[in-house]
Every structure is written in C-alpha cells, then in structure tokens.
Design an enzyme around this catalytic site. Sequence first.
Site, PDB file in Angstrom:
ATOM      1  N   ASP A  73      -8.968  85.473  55.207  1.00  0.00           N
ATOM      2  CA  ASP A  73      -9.285  84.456  54.208  1.00  0.00           C
ATOM      3  C   ASP A  73      -8.482  84.655  52.926  1.00  0.00           C
ATOM      4  O   ASP A  73      -8.067  83.685  52.285  1.00  0.00           O
ATOM      5  CB  ASP A  73     -10.781  84.492  53.888  1.00  0.00           C
ATOM      6  CG  ASP A  73     -11.635  83.970  55.037  1.00  0.00           C
ATOM      7  OD1 ASP A  73     -11.088  83.282  55.914  1.00  0.00           O
ATOM      8  OD2 ASP A  73     -12.841  84.247  55.049  1.00  0.00           O
ATOM      9  N   GLY A  74      -8.261  85.907  52.530  1.00  0.00           N
ATOM     10  CA  GLY A  74      -7.467  86.170  51.330  1.00  0.00           C
ATOM     11  C   GLY A  74      -6.046  85.658  51.458  1.00  0.00           C
ATOM     12  O   GLY A  74      -5.447  85.204  50.477  1.00  0.00           O
ATOM     13  N   ASN A 146     -11.124  79.569  45.318  1.00  0.00           N
ATOM     14  CA  ASN A 146     -12.445  80.179  45.497  1.00  0.00           C
ATOM     15  C   ASN A 146     -13.270  80.154  44.216  1.00  0.00           C
ATOM     16  O   ASN A 146     -14.309  79.519  44.151  1.00  0.00           O
ATOM     17  CB  ASN A 146     -12.291  81.632  45.955  1.00  0.00           C
ATOM     18  CG  ASN A 146     -12.778  81.844  47.371  1.00  0.00           C
ATOM     19  OD1 ASN A 146     -13.058  80.902  48.097  1.00  0.00           O
ATOM     20  ND2 ASN A 146     -12.888  83.094  47.767  1.00  0.00           N
ATOM     21  N   ASP A 176     -23.109  91.323  33.580  1.00  0.00           N
ATOM     22  CA  ASP A 176     -21.829  91.966  33.913  1.00  0.00           C
ATOM     23  C   ASP A 176     -20.706  90.945  33.999  1.00  0.00           C
ATOM     24  O   ASP A 176     -19.531  91.321  34.077  1.00  0.00           O
ATOM     25  CB  ASP A 176     -21.937  92.707  35.244  1.00  0.00           C
ATOM     26  CG  ASP A 176     -22.702  94.017  35.120  1.00  0.00           C
ATOM     27  OD1 ASP A 176     -23.014  94.420  33.990  1.00  0.00           O
ATOM     28  OD2 ASP A 176     -22.992  94.636  36.165  1.00  0.00           O
ATOM     29  N   THR A 187     -19.334  80.712  49.344  1.00  0.00           N
ATOM     30  CA  THR A 187     -19.744  81.688  50.355  1.00  0.00           C
ATOM     31  C   THR A 187     -19.136  83.065  50.095  1.00  0.00           C
ATOM     32  O   THR A 187     -19.233  83.949  50.949  1.00  0.00           O
ATOM     33  CB  THR A 187     -19.337  81.217  51.766  1.00  0.00           C
ATOM     34  OG1 THR A 187     -17.940  80.881  51.765  1.00  0.00           O
ATOM     35  CG2 THR A 187     -20.149  80.018  52.197  1.00  0.00           C
ATOM     36  N   TYR A 189     -18.060  85.688  46.495  1.00  0.00           N
ATOM     37  CA  TYR A 189     -18.677  86.526  45.466  1.00  0.00           C
ATOM     38  C   TYR A 189     -19.959  85.894  44.933  1.00  0.00           C
ATOM     39  O   TYR A 189     -20.975  86.564  44.721  1.00  0.00           O
ATOM     40  CB  TYR A 189     -17.662  86.737  44.348  1.00  0.00           C
ATOM     41  CG  TYR A 189     -17.982  87.829  43.354  1.00  0.00           C
ATOM     42  CD1 TYR A 189     -19.024  88.734  43.555  1.00  0.00           C
ATOM     43  CD2 TYR A 189     -17.211  87.956  42.189  1.00  0.00           C
ATOM     44  CE1 TYR A 189     -19.285  89.735  42.630  1.00  0.00           C
ATOM     45  CE2 TYR A 189     -17.470  88.965  41.262  1.00  0.00           C
ATOM     46  CZ  TYR A 189     -18.510  89.848  41.490  1.00  0.00           C
ATOM     47  OH  TYR A 189     -18.770  90.832  40.573  1.00  0.00           O
ATOM     48  N   LEU A 191     -22.092  83.937  46.440  1.00  0.00           N
ATOM     49  CA  LEU A 191     -23.184  84.085  47.401  1.00  0.00           C
ATOM     50  C   LEU A 191     -23.781  85.487  47.333  1.00  0.00           C
ATOM     51  O   LEU A 191     -25.002  85.664  47.391  1.00  0.00           O
ATOM     52  CB  LEU A 191     -22.678  83.789  48.813  1.00  0.00           C
ATOM     53  CG  LEU A 191     -23.707  83.880  49.947  1.00  0.00           C
ATOM     54  CD1 LEU A 191     -24.806  82.855  49.767  1.00  0.00           C
ATOM     55  CD2 LEU A 191     -23.033  83.705  51.305  1.00  0.00           C
ATOM     56  N   ALA A 211     -25.443  90.133  37.845  1.00  0.00           N
ATOM     57  CA  ALA A 211     -26.425  91.102  37.348  1.00  0.00           C
ATOM     58  C   ALA A 211     -26.900  90.762  35.939  1.00  0.00           C
ATOM     59  O   ALA A 211     -26.727  91.539  35.002  1.00  0.00           O
ATOM     60  CB  ALA A 211     -25.828  92.519  37.382  1.00  0.00           C
TER      61      ALA A 211
END
Length: 291
Positions: A73-74, A146, A176, A187, A189, A191, A211
């Site tokens: 995917d990357g 993305n 953060d 779908t 980071y 997610l 966070a």
Amino acid sequence: MKVGVYARHSVNPNHSEYIRIFFDYLNDQNVDIAIHPQLIQKLNELNYSHEYDVISPTLQPGQLDVLVSLGGDGTVLDTLSIVKDTQIPVLGINLGRFGFLANSRQEEFAKNFAEIKAGNFKIEKRLVIELVCNADIFDDFPFGLNDIVVQKKDTSSMITVHTKINTEPLNSYWSDGLIVATPTGSTGYSLSCGGPILYPGTSSLVVTPIAPHNLSVRPLVIGDHNELTFEVEGRGDDFLITIDSRSASLPKGSTVKVKRASFDFHMIKLPGQSYAKTLRNKLLWGIDKRN
C-alpha cells in the site's frame, strides 16, 4: 498501449523472481514499457537485458495508459507524486502484506491485464488533500492520498493544536497530535486511533486526535468542502507534519491549513473488485474465528 511501472528501490529480494516474470509477460504482450528510475538499479541487479523508456519526472496527461505499482500500500501511495494531476490510472499489485490499495494479487496479473487491455474496468476516483503553509517543504508537492498528520516530535510532551474549521474556532486539541484522513486513509493511522471507516467516494474527511488528554474529544467527520487551520503550541521548539509517508519539521507557532486538492487520484477497479469485499477479506468481517 503504454504501461508505466513503479517499485521502491528497496523492494524485497524475495520478489525478484516475480519481477522478472512480470516484465517477461509485459514484453510478450508487445506493449510499450516505461519504468521509474528507482527500478533501473533493481533490473540491473537481476541482469535484465531489456532497455525501457524512463518515466519523466514531469509526466503529462496521456503519456501513460496505466501506471502499475509493484509493492504494498505504501508503494501505491508513492505513485501520487508520480502521476500528480495527470489522471493517469494506477493499478497496485500486492507484493506487501495488507493490500488495501494494492489489491491485485500477483497470480492474477495476466487476467487483470487482459481486462485492462480490453477496457473492461472502471476508474475509482480517490480524494486527495493538500497542505498549505508558508514553508518550502515536501518538494513543492504537498499533497496526500491517505492523511496529513500534525504531531509532537520525538518523546516531547503533548502539544496543543488550536484548530479552526473555515474561520470558526473548533477545538484546542491537547494530545500527541491530530490526523486529517481521507476516505482512503480512514483505514490507516486514523482507524488505529479510533476513527471511523469512510467508504471511498464519500465526500468527507475525518479529524482524529492522537491520544487526547480529554477523553470527551472524539473523531469528527466533516464535509470535504471545509478548510482546516492548525496552530501548534507546545514545550518543544518544533513539531512534525507528515503527509502519507513523508515528514518535515516546522517551528511551533506555525500555522498550516488542510483542504481538499483540486484533483483526484485515479485507481483502476477491475471486475469482481469491491470495497465491501476488501473489508471482508482484509479485516475479516463476517468471519467467525471462535472455532
């Protein structure tokens, strides 16, 4: 027919034989082939004797009929900076692990390529987002498929991301960091930080805190016509901005904006492929694992 091929220079050595088979097949199809410069070294390592055109860094609309991505995917995300706004469609062949974007299997390429040559496919338009800031970063291509992430640097304490939607104050996220994800990136980071999945074609973005200190702060889905403005405050001297897999530092106090780009990313959708099927296969939806 002109086919472009892209792979990262660090492609897994275990896939060398498949790459050889892949190019042998394309040569047998008598198509014109253009390769990305990063592939030249890999083909030399394989002692592959064929000479191909090289994909121009200033690719123009119509110069390629399709760009094939060999990797995970990357690797597909990388192709955005190659095709840019040319509307050249991309097909991802999965040599990686998950395969949400690179959802064409290695063993199916011959069948899939026959469908492409016959014109038996659809174009799926994926939303692209743009980062706007005064700093000269990301090689003059501040676009992501993305997500765009504002986050603290290293192990520093939490940052405060003062956020406006259009010109109206929205929230000061003490966390953060903050993720702005497209439906494609929902779908990823986002997610993992508790954000929702957005179906491709949805005209929306999701803003997901990383966070957060205040547990009442939750992911927010907004229309893609909105513009988000961020100003970062924190104890550190700078913070990170990430677009897909690319990162850069900016000094605290900098103001950045995120908005929908003026162009879309075009992906090839083959017969039998669907996002619902991808969710079932990749996230194991509907599969009872109790037995």
